[in-house]
Design an enzyme around this catalytic site. Structure first.
Site, PDB file in Angstrom:
ATOM      1  CB  CYS A  30      -0.936   0.016   1.207  1.00  0.00           C
ATOM      2  SG  CYS A  30      -0.063   0.212   2.774  1.00  0.00           S
ATOM      3  CB  CYS A  33       4.300  -0.412   1.805  1.00  0.00           C
ATOM      4  SG  CYS A  33       3.184  -1.556   2.625  1.00  0.00           S
ATOM      5  CG  ASP A 465      10.404  26.582 -34.620  1.00  0.00           C
ATOM      6  OD1 ASP A 465      10.756  27.748 -34.839  1.00  0.00           O
ATOM      7  OD2 ASP A 465      10.842  25.604 -35.248  1.00  0.00           O
ATOM      8  CG  ASP A 664      12.113  21.546 -35.732  1.00  0.00           C
ATOM      9  OD1 ASP A 664      12.142  22.742 -35.392  1.00  0.00           O
ATOM     10  OD2 ASP A 664      12.332  21.154 -36.896  1.00  0.00           O
ATOM     11  CG  ASP A 668      12.842  25.598 -31.667  1.00  0.00           C
ATOM     12  OD1 ASP A 668      12.679  26.825 -31.723  1.00  0.00           O
ATOM     13  OD2 ASP A 668      12.661  24.834 -32.625  1.00  0.00           O
TER      14      ASP A 668
END
Length: 937
Positions: A30, A33, A465, A664, A668
């Protein structure tokens, strides 16, 4: 500084370098734990962070290897009452395949062990329930168990039947009491105390009945004979085991997407070494090996094709069903499927460096991280168990003080203990995160962290972009205007010849256009490039030139008749190139980086979700504004430097916006890192991908939309799970404590409490599994067509117009510069050609009806004739994108068929006809391709 001192300093620096290691943790049941494990590990000096994933049974620890070792961390987990080991890594020199089998075996072993426990428990619990409760429904009991005189035998038999149930489920007691003694109680502690109390009380009752029989006090015997709790203890243990079994089986399904990816990795590879082909285990393939691929083979590692060509099904990585054509120099990835041809490729990435392995690792990392909402649940779970135990104790004492019997009060305490469910709280977040990230991987959306998945649904501003993200990233010919050139073929023959020796990206666009139309270029001599202006050369002894308007003027070419039209093209964000023979203008070709087919749909979908869309680009303002208008973007900011992109993102965040950045390129990367969520296009640079939180494998903006939709669906699911867990405990604990008993006589037995607790965990996991049905918004396939061109205005500027002071307006109509009124006398033909999907300048305002002599250029031959009818064929046997292409090719080759659309899901092919074609001819064409036609409509 001496060499020795420098060496020592370097060693000290290395010694204290941060390290991250993954551990397997066993015995957790759980959130309490996992909280205990995290707490113990974080207390170690040198540990920066520890994150436990209850779902996968793993722990990620960041620490200073100079202060703490792996052994210290394992010891800390062991002291907390759990098992731990360093997660195995790939061994150098002998890379192992993705451990799909190992992971699967561990889960299967857990399920098998729980099933054995459950069956064993049921074998003894069923007769126990018969003996203890059968007489209540008038079921017969053996005579030696009936009556007050046999009460001890009646109780002792129940004790013997409950012992095997307690033994096979002893882990609840060993783990639960160990955690309790360490003052870190967990769910097992609640079960151990609850069922253990029932067992102890039952043994106590046997002794009391023995005393009653010895003293002849049958009233005392009867009192305890009907208040045994052996059946409750056995039922609690059995129902909790049943719940864990169902829960584990359901959790095993949450990572199905990743397991499917793992299973796709082939186990062997056919390599060619020294001219000899041999099949070897895939982990022995080395970088530089030549791998041989035959039709139908799965590709074992990443590499570059050196011989042959084929179509490769990359759907396992990109989600795109249509096979991709591959030839020499093209990259191929592990786990993708070779369709038809055979080829050889050189291995460039093997083992853990392959695209498939990185995808699996990314999703694994995301599952191992915690979303902020999950950390809240962990904090609550950490104090939940002690609070529940306190409530159980207070409830028991309160009922005793209220005058109730000890048996009544004890049953109240046991019910409170067993109905409470920190397990549901602990599972609410990680199960949904696991399913969500796995579902993302299925659709080519790689989410690196749970935090990114959660934050994404808060994003209110998306910054895009332009180049390579919104647009294709490479220029295409979008418009052709004919001057003195007779046809577009003539202009392209000359244009291609002038540009063939140029390295400029505009030259490549013109050459690609000529190649698509199978134009044979003319031979050029005395070629010369003039920097910043254009090129010139001689063809058949005549001087030709190409460049901007300024260059044309320098060459003595009169461009005034077309300057208005050229300005219009520039306003649309296109780059117009003029071509001249001697001092006569042959025509103008416009080039632009056109938007991707799905960019507009993505922008529209973002806006529908209430997200503001902005575009940042280093391009000029005209180009940026043209793209902004075409895609209906809210704001475009042009001429931005890389560091300024970062500043813009920072400014938006300071204004209180939650910002997502999609890009990309290397330029960037700073902005991607600065944004609340950075999304990298998969075809981009490694730097951008490393800086991003989410990677789009297919480089399709609609996948960014899909990522946001997935984020919203996942967080909605987590909130549902948390609501249920809190609601269940808020409602269940008071009822179990007996608050409704005085008014309504309503009291939960421990058995019902145990059943409710087990079902709450199963409910949470089952609810999370609904995410497996998630489907992102599909791209509009009708937009995703090849770049073809169609005329929007067809006229031609006559030599008289070119030589006069008249100019041509945006509609291809001659305008007298002295008056400004349109003149029709000097106009016969100007061709302006645009992309079929509506590229820049689609709204030219031209009137095709006023054109005298229309000559389609760059137009698909299938549009040259009117479609007179359509026929739909229902086809059996089509399975993949390759089948689709074969059917399209077969029907497209039939005389009279103008276009074909194949739908794999429906198993149909719609053929547009420009003349009558019989059903039999269509049917025969498909069947010759290897498929069965069921009917023609």
């Amino acid at each position: 500084m001496s060499e020795t001192a420098r060496d020592k300093e370097a060693k000290d620096e290395d010694k204290h370098m941060g390290k991250e290691t993954h551990f397997n943790v066993t015995g957790m049941t759980c959130a309490a734990c996992s909280a205990a494990v995290e707490r113990n590990v974080r207390q170690l000096a040198g540990v920066d962070d520890a994150a436990v994933n209850l779902l996968t049974g793993t722990m990620r620890v960041k620490y200073d290897s100079g202060q703490v070792s792996d052994e210290d961390i394992v010891k800390a987990v062991t002291q907390a009452g759990y098992g731990a080991s360093v997660k195995a890594e790939a061994q150098q020199g002998a890379r192992r395949a993705a451990p799909a089998g190992e992971a699967k075996n561990v889960v299967e072993e857990q399920i098998r062990e729980m099933k054995n426990r459950l069956v064993s428990s049921l074998v003894f619990m069923v007769p126990l329930m018969y003996v203890s409760m059968g007489h209540m429904v008038n079921l017969p009991l053996p005579s030696f168990l009936s009556g007050a005189q046999n009460a001890v035998s009646f109780a002792f038999l129940q004790f013997l039947l409950v012992l095997p149930v307690a033994y096979v489920n002893r882990k609840f007691f060993t783990v639960g009491f160990r955690a309790l003694f360490r003052r870190q109680p967990n769910m097992d502690s609640l079960i151990a105390v609850g069922s253990g109390a029932g067992l102890v009380y039952g043994v106590f009752a046997i002794f009391r009945m023995s005393r009653g029989l010895g003293a002849g006090d049958l009233a005392l015997v009867a009192q305890y004979a009907h208040n045994l709790y052996f059946e409750s203890s056995a039922m609690i243990l059995t129902l909790i085991t049943l719940g864990e079994f169902l829960e584990t089986r359901a959790k095993a399904r949450t990572s199905d997407a990743i397991k499917k990816l793992m299973d796709l990795a082939p186990k062997t590879a056919l390599v060619e070494r020294g001219g000899i082909q041999e099949e070897i285990p895939v982990e022995l393939v080395e970088v530089g090996d030549i791998v041989v691929i035959k039709p139908g083979d799965r590709i074992p590692v990443d590499g570059i094709i050196v011989e042959g060509q084929s179509y490769v099904d990359e759907s396992v990585l990109t989600g795109e069903s249509i096979p991709v054509e591959k030839g020499v120099g093209d990259r191929v990835s592990a786990a993708t499927i070779n369709e038809s041809g055979a080829f050889k490729f050189r291995a460039t990435e093997v083992g853990e460096d392959t695209t498939l392995a990185k995808i699996i690792a990314l999703v694994g990392e995301a599952s191992a991280t915690k979303a902020p909402v999950g950390r809240l649940a962990d904090k609550i779970s950490g104090i939940f168990v002690p609070v529940v135990m306190a409530i159980a104790l207070v409830s028991t004492l309160a009922w005793l003080l209220a005058g109730r019997s000890f048996e009544f009060a004890m049953s109240i305490g046991i019910s409170v203990l067993v109905i409470s469910c920190p397990c549901a709280l602990g599972l609410a977040t990680p199960v949904a995160i696991m399913v969500g990230t796995g579902k993302g991987a299925e659709h080519g959306i790689l989410i690196k962290s749970a935090e990114a998945l959660e934050v994404l649904h808060h994003i209110d501003t998306i910054v895009l972009d332009k180049t390579g993200t919104l647009t294709e990233g490479k220029p295409r010919v979008t418009d052709i205007v004919l001057g003195s050139a007779g046809t577009q073929e003539e202009l392209l023959e000359i244009a291609g010849a002038l540009e063939v020796n140029s390295e400029h990206h505009i030259a490549k666009a013109i050459l690609n256009c000529a190649d698509e139309l199978n134009i044979t270029l003319r031979n050029i001599t005395e070629f010369k490039a003039i920097s910043g202006k254009g090129v010139e050369g001689r063809i058949n002894g005549k001087a030709y030139s190409a460049g901007n308007v300024r260059f044309m003027r320098e060459k003595g070419v009169d461009t005034s008749a077309m300057e208005h039209l050229i300005d219009g093209l520039s306003e649309q964000g296109k780059t117009p190139i003029c071509f001249a023979e001697e001092n006569t203008l042959l025509g103008v070709i416009a080039v632009a980086d056109v938007p991707k087919p799905t960019s507009r749909q993505a922008v529209e979908r973002f806006k529908q979700m209430g997200v503001r869309v902005a575009m940042l680009t280093g391009d000029n303002r005209k180009t940026a504004e043209a793209i902004r208008k075409q895609l209906d973007i809210d704001e475009a900011i042009a001429e931005v430097l890389p560091q300024e992109k970062d500043s813009m993102i920072q400014s938006l965040r300071q204004d209180g916006h939650k910002v997502g950045m999609i890009g990309d390129g290397i330029n960037d990367a700073p902005a991607l890192a600065r944004a609340d969520v950075g999304i990298a296009i998969g075809a981009g640079t490694d730097v951008a991908i490393e800086s991003a939180d989410i990677v789009l494998v297919k480089s399709d903006l609609m996948d960014a939309v899909g990522a946001m939709e997935l984020s919203k669906a996942t967080i909605r699911n987590i909130k549902q799970n948390l609501f249920w867990a809190f609601f269940y405990n808020t409602l269940g604990i008071p009822i179990a404590a007996g608050l409704l008993y005085p008014a309504f006589g309503l009291k939960l037995s421990p058995m019902i409490g145990a059943a409710a607790m087990s079902m709450s965990s199963v409910f949470v996991v089952t609810n999370a599994l609904r995410l497996r049905k998630f489907k992102p918004t599909a791209p509009e396939r009708q937009q995703a067509v090849d770049l073809r061109f169609k005329p929007v205005a067809v006229s031609k500027v006559t030599p008289a117009v070119l030589a006069s002071s008249e100019r041509v307006d945006g509609d291809g109509v001659a305008v007298d510069s002295s008056v400004g009124a349109p003149q029709s006398a000097g106009v016969s033909q100007v061709q302006v050609l645009e992309p079929a999907f509506g590229g820049p300048g689609a709204d030219s305002g031209s009137d095709p009806g006023s054109v005298a002599d229309v000559k389609p250029a760059f137009q698909d031959k299938r549009e040259e004739e009117d479609v007179i009818m359509k026929k739909t064929l229902k086809i059996e046997g089509m399975m993949c994108g390759h089948c689709k292409m074969r059917v399209e090719k077969a029907l497209g080759a039939v005389d009279g068929v103008s276009s074909v659309e194949v739908n794999l899901e429906d198993g149909t092919a719609a053929a547009s006809l420009m003349q009558a074609v019989s059903d039999q001819v269509l049917k025969q064409a498909v069947e010759e391709a290897g498929y069965k036609v069921i009917e023609v409509e």
